[in-house]
Design a protein around this motif. Sequence first.
Motif, PDB file in Angstrom:
ATOM      1  N   HIS A  21       0.818  -1.222   0.000  1.00 26.60           N
ATOM      2  CA  HIS A  21       0.000   0.000   0.000  1.00 26.60           C
ATOM      3  C   HIS A  21       0.848   1.265   0.000  1.00 26.60           C
ATOM      4  CE1 HIS A  21      -3.522  -2.456   0.758  1.00 26.60           C
ATOM      5  NE2 HIS A  21      -2.907  -3.008   1.777  1.00 26.60           N
ATOM      6  N   SER A  22       1.918   1.330  -0.754  1.00 23.92           N
ATOM      7  CA  SER A  22       2.767   2.523  -0.892  1.00 23.92           C
ATOM      8  C   SER A  22       3.409   2.994   0.415  1.00 23.92           C
ATOM      9  CB  SER A  22       1.967   3.677  -1.510  1.00 23.92           C
ATOM     10  OG  SER A  22       1.449   3.302  -2.755  1.00 23.92           O
ATOM     11  N   GLU A  23       3.728   2.062   1.328  1.00 25.15           N
ATOM     12  CA  GLU A  23       4.336   2.432   2.610  1.00 25.15           C
ATOM     13  C   GLU A  23       5.804   2.845   2.458  1.00 25.15           C
ATOM     14  OE1 GLU A  23       1.445  -1.004   3.401  1.00 25.15           O
ATOM     15  OE2 GLU A  23       3.058  -0.606   2.002  1.00 25.15           O
ATOM     16  N   PHE A  24       6.445   2.428   1.374  1.00 29.12           N
ATOM     17  CA  PHE A  24       7.838   2.778   1.128  1.00 29.12           C
ATOM     18  C   PHE A  24       8.096   2.758  -0.366  1.00 29.12           C
ATOM     19  CE2 PHE A  24       7.631  -1.798   1.875  1.00 29.12           C
ATOM     20  CZ  PHE A  24       8.333  -2.327   0.801  1.00 29.12           C
ATOM     21  N   THR A  25       9.245   3.281  -0.757  1.00 26.64           N
ATOM     22  CA  THR A  25       9.644   3.278  -2.161  1.00 26.64           C
ATOM     23  C   THR A  25      10.160   1.889  -2.525  1.00 26.64           C
ATOM     24  OG1 THR A  25      10.289   5.596  -1.970  1.00 26.64           O
ATOM     25  CG2 THR A  25      11.157   4.377  -3.854  1.00 26.64           C
ATOM     26  N   PRO A  26       9.714   1.317  -3.635  1.00 25.38           N
ATOM     27  CA  PRO A  26      10.232   0.007  -4.050  1.00 25.38           C
ATOM     28  C   PRO A  26      11.757   0.055  -4.192  1.00 25.38           C
ATOM     29  CG  PRO A  26       8.354   0.631  -5.391  1.00 25.38           C
ATOM     30  CD  PRO A  26       8.714   1.834  -4.581  1.00 25.38           C
ATOM     31  N   PHE A  27      12.412  -1.086  -3.965  1.00 25.25           N
ATOM     32  CA  PHE A  27      13.866  -1.133  -4.071  1.00 25.25           C
ATOM     33  C   PHE A  27      14.315  -2.503  -4.559  1.00 25.25           C
ATOM     34  CE2 PHE A  27      12.744  -2.365   0.227  1.00 25.25           C
ATOM     35  CZ  PHE A  27      13.557  -3.466   0.490  1.00 25.25           C
ATOM     36  N   LEU A  28      15.561  -2.553  -5.030  1.00 19.12           N
ATOM     37  CA  LEU A  28      16.170  -3.790  -5.508  1.00 19.12           C
ATOM     38  C   LEU A  28      17.083  -4.352  -4.436  1.00 19.12           C
ATOM     39  CD1 LEU A  28      17.179  -2.665  -9.105  1.00 19.12           C
ATOM     40  CD2 LEU A  28      15.153  -3.953  -8.421  1.00 19.12           C
ATOM     41  N   ALA A  48      12.780   0.705   5.320  1.00 20.83           N
ATOM     42  CA  ALA A  48      11.402   0.862   5.811  1.00 20.83           C
ATOM     43  C   ALA A  48      10.634  -0.451   5.883  1.00 20.83           C
ATOM     44  CB  ALA A  48      10.653   1.851   4.925  1.00 20.83           C
ATOM     45  N   ILE A  49      11.039  -1.449   5.149  1.00 24.50           N
ATOM     46  CA  ILE A  49      10.315  -2.715   5.122  1.00 24.50           C
ATOM     47  C   ILE A  49      10.256  -3.376   6.495  1.00 24.50           C
ATOM     48  CG2 ILE A  49      12.251  -4.228   4.573  1.00 24.50           C
ATOM     49  CD1 ILE A  49      10.407  -5.695   2.649  1.00 24.50           C
ATOM     50  N   GLN A  50      11.157  -3.019   7.393  1.00 21.78           N
ATOM     51  CA  GLN A  50      11.197  -3.638   8.706  1.00 21.78           C
ATOM     52  C   GLN A  50       9.898  -3.441   9.479  1.00 21.78           C
ATOM     53  OE1 GLN A  50      14.782  -2.661  10.838  1.00 21.78           O
ATOM     54  NE2 GLN A  50      15.979  -2.703   8.961  1.00 21.78           N
ATOM     55  N   SER A  51       9.190  -2.349   9.192  1.00 24.31           N
ATOM     56  CA  SER A  51       7.951  -2.094   9.912  1.00 24.31           C
ATOM     57  C   SER A  51       6.706  -2.442   9.094  1.00 24.31           C
ATOM     58  CB  SER A  51       7.897  -0.618  10.314  1.00 24.31           C
ATOM     59  OG  SER A  51       7.935   0.185   9.150  1.00 24.31           O
ATOM     60  N   VAL A  52       6.901  -2.959   7.887  1.00 20.36           N
ATOM     61  CA  VAL A  52       5.780  -3.289   7.010  1.00 20.36           C
ATOM     62  C   VAL A  52       5.435  -4.761   7.175  1.00 20.36           C
ATOM     63  CG1 VAL A  52       5.063  -3.457   4.594  1.00 20.36           C
ATOM     64  CG2 VAL A  52       6.434  -1.532   5.349  1.00 20.36           C
ATOM     65  N   SER A  53       4.154  -5.056   7.209  1.00 19.92           N
ATOM     66  CA  SER A  53       3.782  -6.450   7.401  1.00 19.92           C
ATOM     67  C   SER A  53       3.725  -7.227   6.093  1.00 19.92           C
ATOM     68  CB  SER A  53       2.451  -6.547   8.128  1.00 19.92           C
ATOM     69  OG  SER A  53       1.444  -5.910   7.382  1.00 19.92           O
TER      70      SER A  53
END
Length: 104
Positions: A21-28, A48-53
Amino acid sequence: MQWRQFVRLDVTLDTAIHPEHSEFTPFLTLTEDISAGGASIRLLKGTAIQSVSQFYLWMALTLKSGEFHYLRLKGKVFRVTEKSMEICCCTSNFLNLQKMIYRH
């Protein structure tokens, strides 16, 4: 002896991580290992993914023929562990084992 539900394979795959849901910028990034149930993914500390479920993983599979296959799998953060001063490892579980394969 392997005590997991699925055997993990030490394989490095090019992977793109996209938020649900657009919580962070996509990354490689790269995988450290992968199984039918999930993958270990390399992260820079503070990602940021650390806080995303939940998120989507796009994994590139290169065949000997030179053909590419892309897997799009929905994943969920299971655990984040520190590997070094700059790198963390995110263990993720796949939420839908019905993979979608895209050929290029």
